[in-house]
Design a protein around this motif. Structure first.
Motif, mmCIF file in Angstrom:
data_model
loop_
_atom_site.group_PDB
_atom_site.id
_atom_site.type_symbol
_atom_site.label_atom_id
_atom_site.label_comp_id
_atom_site.label_asym_id
_atom_site.label_seq_id
_atom_site.Cartn_x
_atom_site.Cartn_y
_atom_site.Cartn_z
ATOM 1 N N HIS A 62 0.814 -1.427 -0.183
ATOM 2 C CA HIS A 62 0.263 0.085 0.081
ATOM 3 C C HIS A 62 0.900 1.243 0.268
ATOM 4 O O HIS A 62 1.978 0.867 0.798
ATOM 5 C CB HIS A 62 -0.802 -0.074 1.461
ATOM 6 N N GLN B 172 -5.214 4.859 2.297
ATOM 7 C CA GLN B 172 -6.619 5.133 0.647
ATOM 8 C C GLN B 172 -6.910 6.170 1.255
ATOM 9 O O GLN B 172 -7.659 6.968 0.205
ATOM 10 C CB GLN B 172 -7.350 4.160 0.070
ATOM 11 N N ARG C 61 -4.669 9.173 1.552
ATOM 12 C CA ARG C 61 -4.574 9.574 0.076
ATOM 13 C C ARG C 61 -6.161 10.906 0.163
ATOM 14 O O ARG C 61 -5.494 12.032 -0.740
ATOM 15 C CB ARG C 61 -3.962 8.420 -0.573
ATOM 16 N N GLN D 237 -5.882 8.137 -10.298
ATOM 17 C CA GLN D 237 -6.156 7.322 -8.331
ATOM 18 C C GLN D 237 -5.521 8.230 -7.530
ATOM 19 O O GLN D 237 -7.246 8.125 -6.469
ATOM 20 C CB GLN D 237 -4.490 7.234 -8.074
ATOM 21 N N ARG E 260 -9.802 8.300 -7.322
ATOM 22 C CA ARG E 260 -10.795 6.870 -6.428
ATOM 23 C C ARG E 260 -9.696 6.909 -5.360
ATOM 24 O O ARG E 260 -11.088 6.163 -3.879
ATOM 25 C CB ARG E 260 -9.679 5.848 -6.712
ATOM 26 N N ASP E 261 -8.500 7.618 -4.638
ATOM 27 C CA ASP E 261 -8.719 7.622 -2.658
ATOM 28 C C ASP E 261 -9.569 8.968 -2.098
ATOM 29 O O ASP E 261 -10.595 9.127 -1.483
ATOM 30 C CB ASP E 261 -7.096 8.354 -2.859
#
Length: 490
Positions: free
Chosen positions: A52, A305, A308, A467, A470-471
């Protein structure tokens, strides 16, 4: 961690800043070790444990605050706060009556619709799943509405509609005078790092519904009750007669006196007052028990995640979501509402699934109408709609005032590509992208092109990567109510 809405605690060293003190000599070994890890990771502060990727923290912060940095990078809150939460206490008799009214379908013309039909407690008082861009109502539950219902949750601190900050010095100034001042005053750019400045902008703020046309929960409850495309209850006389036949009629007599049914308008007024008290008193309307609330209090750990996403949510160069959706406790330690309650013209694309939009001459322009009329001549506000809370946002079936999007990914795509790749957002007709197609041309200059990430130009790099989005979505799921926090350790 900062506890003021003006200092987001993520995009700078404030996120991990420790109380000022002179470091002990024993800390230097740890600092050097951390510096070595950062250097091996490429000097950018992005660490990786296992499979991760961990949130990025600037190397200088690691060196200055190593223990807090490790806590933050591993998903913890290095500076938990004590939130000032609403007190937990039994509902008053009036609020208990309001609860029965809130769920009573008999008040509607169809006999099938209540307040809870469009504001489902199981989904954060949002519309239920599969409800479409607008709800159906009326006498046969076949009449479409015009806008998706906003959430009824977290409205207990909503201020009355105004133009700009609280008008404490001159309470006699009219709304029209404030509007005139607002259109000539300078406006500070809104970013996650300048919320203290932007909150002072002379812009529309507060109120209820998408256009802020009422100021109290009592007034708000009356809107859907009598709206012919919603509950369509008819007249106060009809509603009062129904209430008088219900099992809770005895509570009306006990609470409001033996003559409460003599005047139907008084009956309805007391009913709406009870519904408002239910929303104010019942903690489920403002539970503040999401994972994020637990994290703020040091009782939960965010995943890599989610952390982030939290960083990107506050990053001026990425999502910059916290510019409008304030995510820090107030100076009084009140938990954040994830809205600045201001109004924005975002220029979302027209939704062809709304029946009213089949008429090419129909336009919903928010503060200027068609449902609000007192600001119809204040054309600088046409196309503006209320910034909603993001609490329980992952439970909404549709997004924005016209329900044009059905997923958080679509929402973030809009912010990311609206200006740099508008062809991905708006329809193309005869080879031309019809940008801002849900606004008449004379109002398109009102659309926000100043605040990040909406200040980018055609062909520039989008603010967020796939990304990043998505985070951020993972972080938004931490705003759902109903999280069970970690048990405190003894």
């Amino acid at each position: 961690m900062s506890v003021t809405s003006s200092t987001p605690a993520v995009a700078s060293s404030a996120a991990v800043q420790a109380p000022a003190s002179k470091p002990r000599r024993s800390h230097w070994t740890r600092r050097l070790a951390i510096a070595l890890v950062v250097a091996l990771a490429g000097g950018g502060g992005a660490l990786a444990w296992g499979m991760h990727e961990q949130p990025s923290i600037p190397p200088v912060v690691w060196l200055q605050h190593p223990v807090q940095s490790f806590t933050f990078a591993l998903g913890g809150n290095p500076h938990p706060v004590q939130l000032a939460l609403p007190p937990l206490q039994p509902l008053s008799a009036v609020a208990q009556l309001g609860r029965q009214l809130f769920f009573d379908t008999a008040l509607s013309a169809s006999g099938k619709q209540s307040c809870a039909s469009c504001h489902d407690p199981a989904y954060g008082y949002n519309p239920p799943p599969g409800s479409g861009p607008v709800m159906l109502g009326g006498p046969n539950m076949t009449t479409p509405g015009f806008r998706p219902p906003p959430s009824l949750a977290y409205l207990y601190r909503q201020q009355p509609f105004s133009i700009g900050p609280d008008n404490e010095e001159n309470e006699t100034i009219t709304l029209q005078q404030l509007a005139a001042l607002g259109q000539t005053s300078q406006r500070a750019q809104k970013t996650a790092q300048s919320t203290a400045q932007s909150v002072q902008n002379l812009v529309p703020t507060g109120g209820l519904f998408w256009d802020g046309r009422v100021n109290t929960l009592q007034q708000q409850a009356g809107g859907p009750l009598f709206n012919p495309v919603e509950m369509d209850a008819g007249t106060p006389q009809r509603v009062a007669a129904i209430i008088e036949r219900q099992p809770y009629a005895k509570m009306f007599l006990q609470l409001f006196g033996p003559n409460v049914f003599a005047d139907p308008k008084q009956t309805v007024s007391e009913a709406l007052f009870a519904i408002a008290r239910y929303q104010i008193e019942d903690p489920q309307f403002h539970a503040f028990n999401s994972k994020y609330d637990a994290w703020l209090q040091g009782r939960a750990t965010l995943t890599s995640q989610e952390m982030r996403g939290y960083l990107a949510f506050n990053d001026v160069n990425k999502g910059d979501c916290a510019a409008c959706h304030l995510d820090q406790p107030t100076k009084d330690h009140l938990p954040p509402l994830f809205t600045d309650t201001q109004y924005e013209a975002l220029g979302v694309p027209r939704n062809p699934q709304i029946p009213a939009n089949q008429n090419p001459h129909y336009f919903d322009i928010g503060l200027c109408g068609p449902f609000r009329t007192d600001l119809k001549n204040q054309t600088a506000y046409c196309g503006m709609f209320l910034t909603p809370t993001l609490r329980n946002v992952a439970q909404r079936p549709v997004y924005f005032h016209n329900g044009v999007y059905h997923s958080l990914k679509q929402v973030l795509d809009f912010y990311n590509f609206r200006d740099v790749q508008p062809g991905r957002i708006y329809p193309t007709v005869d080879g031309q992208v019809r940008k801002y197609d849900d606004l008449l041309p004379q109002y398109r200059a009102n659309v926000d092109v100043t605040d990040p990430p909406l200040n980018r130009k055609l062909g520039e790099q989008p603010a967020m990567t796939a990304q990043d989005m998505r985070d951020i979505i993972a972080f938004l799921h931490t705003l759902n109510d109903g999280y069970t926090p970690l048990k405190p350790t003894s």
